[in-house]
Design a protein around this motif. Sequence first.
Motif, mmCIF file in Angstrom:
data_model
loop_
_atom_site.group_PDB
_atom_site.id
_atom_site.type_symbol
_atom_site.label_atom_id
_atom_site.label_comp_id
_atom_site.label_asym_id
_atom_site.label_seq_id
_atom_site.Cartn_x
_atom_site.Cartn_y
_atom_site.Cartn_z
ATOM 1 N N ASP A 22 32.372 -4.427 -7.048
ATOM 2 C CA ASP A 22 31.201 -4.755 -6.232
ATOM 3 C C ASP A 22 30.592 -6.077 -6.674
ATOM 4 O O ASP A 22 30.196 -6.902 -5.855
ATOM 5 C CB ASP A 22 30.135 -3.653 -6.364
ATOM 6 N N ASP A 53 32.917 -8.953 -5.750
ATOM 7 C CA ASP A 53 32.872 -9.143 -4.298
ATOM 8 C C ASP A 53 31.576 -9.794 -3.845
ATOM 9 O O ASP A 53 31.553 -10.490 -2.842
ATOM 10 C CB ASP A 53 33.057 -7.801 -3.581
ATOM 11 N N GLY A 54 30.514 -9.548 -4.603
ATOM 12 C CA GLY A 54 29.235 -10.177 -4.292
ATOM 13 C C GLY A 54 29.375 -11.689 -4.242
ATOM 14 O O GLY A 54 28.704 -12.368 -3.480
ATOM 15 N N THR A 111 33.067 -12.622 -1.525
ATOM 16 C CA THR A 111 32.917 -12.469 -0.074
ATOM 17 C C THR A 111 31.501 -12.893 0.358
ATOM 18 O O THR A 111 31.061 -12.585 1.448
ATOM 19 C CB THR A 111 33.212 -11.031 0.399
#
Lengths: 78, 726
Positions: B288, B291-292, B295
């Motif tokens: 997470d 990905d912060g 993306t």
Amino acid sequence: MSSNTLDKLPIGATATVTNVQGDPQLQQRILEMGVLPGVQVQVVRYAPLGDPIEIKVMGYSLSLRKAEAKHISVEVSS
Amino acid sequence: MTEAHRQDRHTVALMGNPNTGKSSLFSALTGTRQKIANFPGVTVEAKIGTTRFENSEITVIDLPGTYSLAARSPDERVATDALLGRIEGTPKPDGVIIVLDASSLDRNTYIATQVLEFGLPAVIALTMMDVAESRGISVDAKKLSEALGVPVVPINAPRGTGIADLKETLHRTLHHPGKVLELDYPEDFKRGVDTLHQELCDLGVKLGFKPVRPEALRLLVDGAGPFFDECEEVGGAEFTGKFFEIRERTAAGHSLSMVEAQTRYGAIGKWMQDVKQAEAREGRTKTDVVDGVLTHKFWGSLVFLFMMGLIFQSIYSWSGPLMDVIDGAFGALGDWVGGMMAEGALKSLVVDGVIAGVGGVLIFLPQILILFLFIAILEDLGYMARAAFLMDKIMSRFGLSGRSFIPLLSGFACAIPAIMGTRVIEDRNTRLTTIFLAPFMSCSARLPVYVLFIAAFVPKQEYFGFLELQGIVLFAMYFVGVFAAIPTALVLKKGILKSKVTPFLLELPSYKMPRPKAVGRVLYERGGSFVKRAGTIILAVTILVWAAGYFPQSDEIDAKYDAQLATLAEDSEEARSEIENARAGAHLENSYLGRVGHAIEPAVEPLGWDWRIGMAAIASFPAREVIVATLGTIFNLGGDQDEESATLREVVQNAERPNGSKLFNLATALSIMVFFALCAQCAATLAVMRRETNSWKWPIASFLYMTTLAYIGALVTFQVASALGG
């Protein structure tokens, strides 16, 4: 509690799937990936260009297009 | 012979979702003893290897990772066919290993419930226990085993733990009959499956095999698909009539997919209450957090652009020195071998045909390996799925998917790794479209052509102090391919390759550290498969063109130049080589290739070409960069010309037609460049296309389409440029 489709939810929203429709093939794919009535989903983020969406379902991350998400009816919790 | 000494053989299928560590397990089991099994008529393949346990030899078939056995296309049907031993040349499995990822066990178990209904002896290999634990999920293997009714062995293939246990359990399991998993389907559904199964059994004689009950379930739920087509073909309207009646009665207005999914996930949910203990964890997982950034609207896009730039640059520039080494080595080998052989056809065949041909195949290897180094690392890392996530919106405008982006980008370096890279695209039609488009991206082999003609005919001019005309023309040449690809994509995806829906349901797997072993394996496999399979075809075509350019050898021509040599007034090296080059040129004009050049002259005249350019273009069909060397030979400079040679540039600038007018002008040069930008002049690309699509249909279509387009493009370019006074 309010009814909606998955593509309309804001980032961070958690909801329970109430129905999955659409073209039989698409519907089947969505169901197989674990998005089916009674399952909780969370919108994690939208891609930089606004589509597709990333959701958390059954403990993993799934990406799907808005056009696909609109076939998924949800009930937003709180 | 006692029981213990008897050698027994078994075959097992390895199945599971993608990203579960299935291929790591396959490698841990089989080591290097593996080969690729090609399935006829489909674009997917499986790997077959063997493993030993005591006195048993176990053949392992690694089937493509999939989320479900539902089969709407022949590619998806492969798993079921392989499981039932219905693929010719592939042994029938007498057992199955199902790989389940403990960190997303619910979804992984879905396909297990489907496979276990076939009743084959089965063992579950439970992977990613460490990832699950790091997320606060503990999985009880024993309880999972009780729930599914088959043994469960936790493994960690990269570390090698659990493999011995898995083999022993598998060996034991294979000696007992399997058990069919019974799920709680609604009564109507069960009855529907039974009735349809009976109908299928009645059809069995005509089908050529005995249909099993899970197949009836699949047919009932999936409705359409390759199995339905097969049944329709042998059973006709009588069968389909009954089928639709059964289906309608069973569904009674409901969705059968929904019934199946709810039954399976319903059972899974109940089992998991015992099997899985999730400890509520605050905060976000590592994935997470990463990905912060990756993306993220701004940072994610920035990283993506940087990565793509890096890949593209590397294929382009890192491969250069390696390609030079290969080129130099084969040149030296040719000289060395040539020096030891007598002049004649055999020497020319060995040096100009075989050695140059093999060199021409291996020259692509650096680009392939560099691209796959990146792809393998990024795929193993989990980034490839994110790249597709980022690019999907743009690519979907052209009917493609986010997964098409990286293959197409790498097409600008070389179409071959690009086509091989399309394997990441799940949807068959999207993959075929991407394969078809890849050769339109202007690859590095086109660059020599652009460089030669731009330097020779495009004036050096600057606009606004920094825009160079030569640079603009070069850029325009790159754009020609993209410009042709866009309508091609739209036509393909709206027409023959229309996917009813192109589902973009993509799992974004958790990030993992890339494992050098896995990356090395990908490089070895891709490199090896290119050399072996494509190499043979490229070599054959190269030799064919060599022969066309060599035969027939005319004694008259030799006599004429021998006489010139004998009467040479001043015996200098320079004068000799001039005559030798003229001799080579005369032979080429007299060869079959030269004659073909003359024969097609009327067809290429509207493009502003003469027979020499036509011939050079034909000789470039195996590999487009050959044109530079061919032009060198035809203009009597010898074959050792490259695009930087000032002499070749001057010669093409000064080349004349028989009537004394200049052969090349700006319009001719543009017409040649556009032709090369669009034409399918690469035997290697066509060979790889054949291999990846498992059919000659696609390379033939690509060849005809691109060649026609190139001709029309060159025609329009020349006529317009001439009219504008170019």
